[in-house]
Design a protein around this motif. Structure first.
Motif, mmCIF file in Angstrom:
data_model
loop_
_atom_site.group_PDB
_atom_site.id
_atom_site.type_symbol
_atom_site.label_atom_id
_atom_site.label_comp_id
_atom_site.label_asym_id
_atom_site.label_seq_id
_atom_site.Cartn_x
_atom_site.Cartn_y
_atom_site.Cartn_z
ATOM 1 N N TRP A 1 -9.358 7.644 14.973
ATOM 2 C CA TRP A 1 -8.967 6.881 13.896
ATOM 3 C C TRP A 1 -8.515 7.747 12.729
ATOM 4 O O TRP A 1 -7.715 7.365 11.807
ATOM 5 C CB TRP A 1 -10.080 5.838 13.290
ATOM 6 C CG TRP A 1 -10.298 4.903 14.439
ATOM 7 C CD1 TRP A 1 -11.273 4.595 15.178
ATOM 8 C CD2 TRP A 1 -9.321 3.529 14.544
ATOM 9 N NE1 TRP A 1 -10.982 3.622 15.811
ATOM 10 C CE2 TRP A 1 -9.808 2.772 15.575
ATOM 11 C CE3 TRP A 1 -8.103 3.090 13.862
ATOM 12 C CZ2 TRP A 1 -9.237 1.604 16.299
ATOM 13 C CZ3 TRP A 1 -7.606 1.967 14.397
ATOM 14 C CH2 TRP A 1 -7.962 0.967 15.403
ATOM 15 N N PHE A 2 -9.143 8.656 12.323
ATOM 16 C CA PHE A 2 -8.752 9.453 11.333
ATOM 17 C C PHE A 2 -7.066 10.063 11.439
ATOM 18 O O PHE A 2 -6.600 10.371 10.683
ATOM 19 C CB PHE A 2 -9.946 10.701 11.066
ATOM 20 C CG PHE A 2 -9.431 11.615 9.970
ATOM 21 C CD1 PHE A 2 -9.713 11.102 8.759
ATOM 22 C CD2 PHE A 2 -8.993 13.112 10.050
ATOM 23 C CE1 PHE A 2 -9.407 11.861 7.600
ATOM 24 C CE2 PHE A 2 -9.063 13.800 8.915
ATOM 25 C CZ PHE A 2 -9.052 13.360 7.852
ATOM 26 N N GLU B 1 7.305 4.027 12.533
ATOM 27 C CA GLU B 1 7.642 3.359 13.784
ATOM 28 C C GLU B 1 7.115 4.117 15.086
ATOM 29 O O GLU B 1 7.114 3.313 16.121
ATOM 30 C CB GLU B 1 9.176 3.198 13.886
ATOM 31 C CG GLU B 1 9.963 2.127 12.709
ATOM 32 C CD GLU B 1 10.041 3.286 11.454
ATOM 33 O OE1 GLU B 1 9.684 4.214 11.452
ATOM 34 O OE2 GLU B 1 10.775 2.534 10.675
ATOM 35 N N ILE B 2 6.892 5.318 14.961
ATOM 36 C CA ILE B 2 6.062 5.722 16.251
ATOM 37 C C ILE B 2 4.642 5.912 16.014
ATOM 38 O O ILE B 2 3.807 5.447 16.767
ATOM 39 C CB ILE B 2 6.465 7.112 16.325
ATOM 40 C CG1 ILE B 2 7.791 7.372 16.772
ATOM 41 C CG2 ILE B 2 5.552 7.887 17.539
ATOM 42 C CD1 ILE B 2 8.531 8.653 16.952
ATOM 43 N N ILE B 3 4.212 6.064 14.749
ATOM 44 C CA ILE B 3 2.600 6.628 14.495
ATOM 45 C C ILE B 3 1.727 5.002 14.688
ATOM 46 O O ILE B 3 0.861 4.995 15.371
ATOM 47 C CB ILE B 3 2.594 6.744 13.126
ATOM 48 C CG1 ILE B 3 3.050 8.161 12.806
ATOM 49 C CG2 ILE B 3 1.206 6.780 12.641
ATOM 50 C CD1 ILE B 3 3.334 8.648 11.384
ATOM 51 N N MET B 4 2.201 3.855 13.830
ATOM 52 C CA MET B 4 1.618 2.765 13.955
ATOM 53 C C MET B 4 1.527 2.076 15.515
ATOM 54 O O MET B 4 0.515 1.630 15.835
ATOM 55 C CB MET B 4 1.997 1.812 12.816
ATOM 56 C CG MET B 4 1.770 2.437 11.494
ATOM 57 S SD MET B 4 -0.077 2.937 11.533
ATOM 58 C CE MET B 4 -1.095 1.412 11.860
ATOM 59 N N GLY C 1 -4.092 -1.282 10.969
ATOM 60 C CA GLY C 1 -2.992 -1.507 9.844
ATOM 61 C C GLY C 1 -3.605 -1.070 8.321
ATOM 62 O O GLY C 1 -3.026 -0.430 7.702
ATOM 63 N N PHE C 2 -5.125 -1.347 8.148
ATOM 64 C CA PHE C 2 -5.748 -0.833 7.100
ATOM 65 C C PHE C 2 -5.689 0.543 7.135
ATOM 66 O O PHE C 2 -5.364 1.204 5.821
ATOM 67 C CB PHE C 2 -7.090 -1.487 7.124
ATOM 68 C CG PHE C 2 -7.970 -0.890 5.924
ATOM 69 C CD1 PHE C 2 -7.767 -1.350 4.538
ATOM 70 C CD2 PHE C 2 -8.827 0.228 6.100
ATOM 71 C CE1 PHE C 2 -8.728 -0.914 3.613
ATOM 72 C CE2 PHE C 2 -9.616 0.741 5.134
ATOM 73 C CZ PHE C 2 -9.460 -0.080 3.926
ATOM 74 N N TRP C 3 -6.143 1.450 7.909
ATOM 75 C CA TRP C 3 -6.149 2.764 7.961
ATOM 76 C C TRP C 3 -4.687 3.321 7.638
ATOM 77 O O TRP C 3 -4.691 4.469 6.945
ATOM 78 C CB TRP C 3 -6.867 3.487 9.053
ATOM 79 C CG TRP C 3 -8.214 3.194 9.062
ATOM 80 C CD1 TRP C 3 -8.976 2.717 10.165
ATOM 81 C CD2 TRP C 3 -8.986 3.661 8.046
ATOM 82 N NE1 TRP C 3 -10.281 2.567 9.851
ATOM 83 C CE2 TRP C 3 -10.550 3.324 8.393
ATOM 84 C CE3 TRP C 3 -9.163 4.154 6.946
ATOM 85 C CZ2 TRP C 3 -11.727 3.221 7.659
ATOM 86 C CZ3 TRP C 3 -10.037 4.314 5.983
ATOM 87 C CH2 TRP C 3 -11.513 3.794 6.318
ATOM 88 N N VAL D 1 -4.070 3.181 4.080
ATOM 89 C CA VAL D 1 -4.495 3.997 3.296
ATOM 90 C C VAL D 1 -3.893 5.285 3.373
ATOM 91 O O VAL D 1 -3.846 6.000 2.367
ATOM 92 C CB VAL D 1 -6.117 4.201 3.862
ATOM 93 C CG1 VAL D 1 -6.860 5.315 3.401
ATOM 94 C CG2 VAL D 1 -7.114 2.889 3.681
ATOM 95 N N GLY D 2 -3.367 5.586 4.769
ATOM 96 C CA GLY D 2 -2.871 7.045 4.739
ATOM 97 C C GLY D 2 -1.756 6.904 3.943
ATOM 98 O O GLY D 2 -1.331 7.998 3.325
ATOM 99 N N SER D 3 -1.034 5.754 4.018
ATOM 100 C CA SER D 3 0.263 5.752 3.122
ATOM 101 C C SER D 3 0.105 5.993 1.712
ATOM 102 O O SER D 3 0.877 6.650 1.116
ATOM 103 C CB SER D 3 1.140 4.228 3.539
ATOM 104 O OG SER D 3 2.085 4.182 2.806
ATOM 105 N N LEU D 4 -0.992 5.470 1.389
ATOM 106 C CA LEU D 4 -1.472 5.420 -0.167
ATOM 107 C C LEU D 4 -1.617 7.081 -0.618
ATOM 108 O O LEU D 4 -1.247 7.370 -1.480
ATOM 109 C CB LEU D 4 -2.574 4.635 -0.594
ATOM 110 C CG LEU D 4 -3.092 4.670 -1.927
ATOM 111 C CD1 LEU D 4 -2.026 4.402 -3.137
ATOM 112 C CD2 LEU D 4 -4.388 3.888 -2.183
ATOM 113 N N ILE D 5 -2.234 7.617 0.416
ATOM 114 C CA ILE D 5 -2.716 9.057 0.125
ATOM 115 C C ILE D 5 -1.404 9.990 -0.012
ATOM 116 O O ILE D 5 -1.254 10.748 -0.886
ATOM 117 C CB ILE D 5 -3.798 9.552 1.037
ATOM 118 C CG1 ILE D 5 -5.065 8.785 1.056
ATOM 119 C CG2 ILE D 5 -4.103 10.866 1.153
ATOM 120 C CD1 ILE D 5 -5.927 8.947 2.326
ATOM 121 N N GLY D 6 -0.581 9.737 0.990
ATOM 122 C CA GLY D 6 0.400 10.660 0.881
ATOM 123 C C GLY D 6 1.279 10.170 -0.385
ATOM 124 O O GLY D 6 1.989 11.207 -0.885
ATOM 125 N N SER D 7 1.438 9.223 -0.610
ATOM 126 C CA SER D 7 2.094 8.595 -1.647
ATOM 127 C C SER D 7 1.822 9.101 -3.079
ATOM 128 O O SER D 7 2.662 9.398 -3.820
ATOM 129 C CB SER D 7 2.436 7.218 -1.585
ATOM 130 O OG SER D 7 2.919 6.445 -0.767
#
Length: 205
Positions: free
Chosen positions: A14-15, A33-36, A58-60, A63-69
């Motif tokens: 999951w990480f 579109e590949i990752i999720m 979807g939640f994680w 979270v990853g999207s927020l960290i990168g952003s």
């Protein structure tokens, strides 16, 4: 990319969703579109988990999207404006553009970030103008997450439903490549032509 993402999930579980989506949310070309969908397939369906775990994926992903952003936001906030003020004309950005961006993100920043997080090709870059315009970081974070979650959830759900048939999506979408690319090139050409005119006009003034 499919093989790389699979290897990451096999190693990190999951990480890996957080890591890959953090990368995707910067300018690095690693498509969600590949990752999720792969997360919905390999981490949920293949592991025998049910629908609640699709929401977890979807939640994680969000979270990853927020960290990168946030990483991209802070880099842009720290050095973006001095760089643009000095070299902006070489990348077709004027001082008026900076003023417009400041005004825009002060009044419409939340909606802009929210919508942009759902648009392919845009969501990986919206943090840059938000950082340069010094948008409030709390509001930026909230609307980044809210905009990312429906997208990451939808893609994970698609992977969960399709499973190993996920690969067949590419075969169906191939005929649309040429018209999509052609339209994009026309839009880019039109945009560049107008930007060059604006930069030249500012240089003469």
């Amino acid at each position: 990319m499919l093989t790389f993402s699979t290897d990451v999930y096999d190693f990190m579980g999951w990480f890996g969703v957080i890591v890959l989506m953090s990368i995707e949310s910067t300018a690095i070309p690693l498509p969600s579109e590949i990752i999720m969908p792969l997360a919905g397939w390999r981490l949920v369906l293949d592991e025998g988990h049910g629908v609640p775990h699709v929401f977890l994926a979807g939640f994680w992903g969000a979270v990853g999207s927020l960290i990168g952003s946030l990483a991209e936001y802070y880099v842009s906030r720290a050095g973006g404006r001095p760089f643009i003020e000095k070299y902006g004309k070489y990348i077709l950005i004027t001082h008026k553009d900076l003023e417009r961006a400041d005004s825009w993100f002060q009044t419409r920043g939340e909606l802009t970030v929210f919508v942009a997080r759902m648009i392919p090709g845009v969501r990986g870059f919206i943090s840059i103008p938000a950082g340069i315009a010094r948008m409030n970081v709390a509001r930026f974070s909230l609307f980044t997450f809210l905009g990312a979650f429906p997208w990451t959830l939808g893609l994970a759900w698609g992977g969960y439903l399709l499973g190993e048939n996920y690969d067949s999506i590419r075969e169906v979408s191939k005929p649309f490549d040429i018209p999509i690319v052609g339209t994009a090139l026309l839009i880019v050409a039109w945009f560049l032509w107008h930007r060059i005119k604006d930069v030249r006009a500012e240089s003469r003034s």
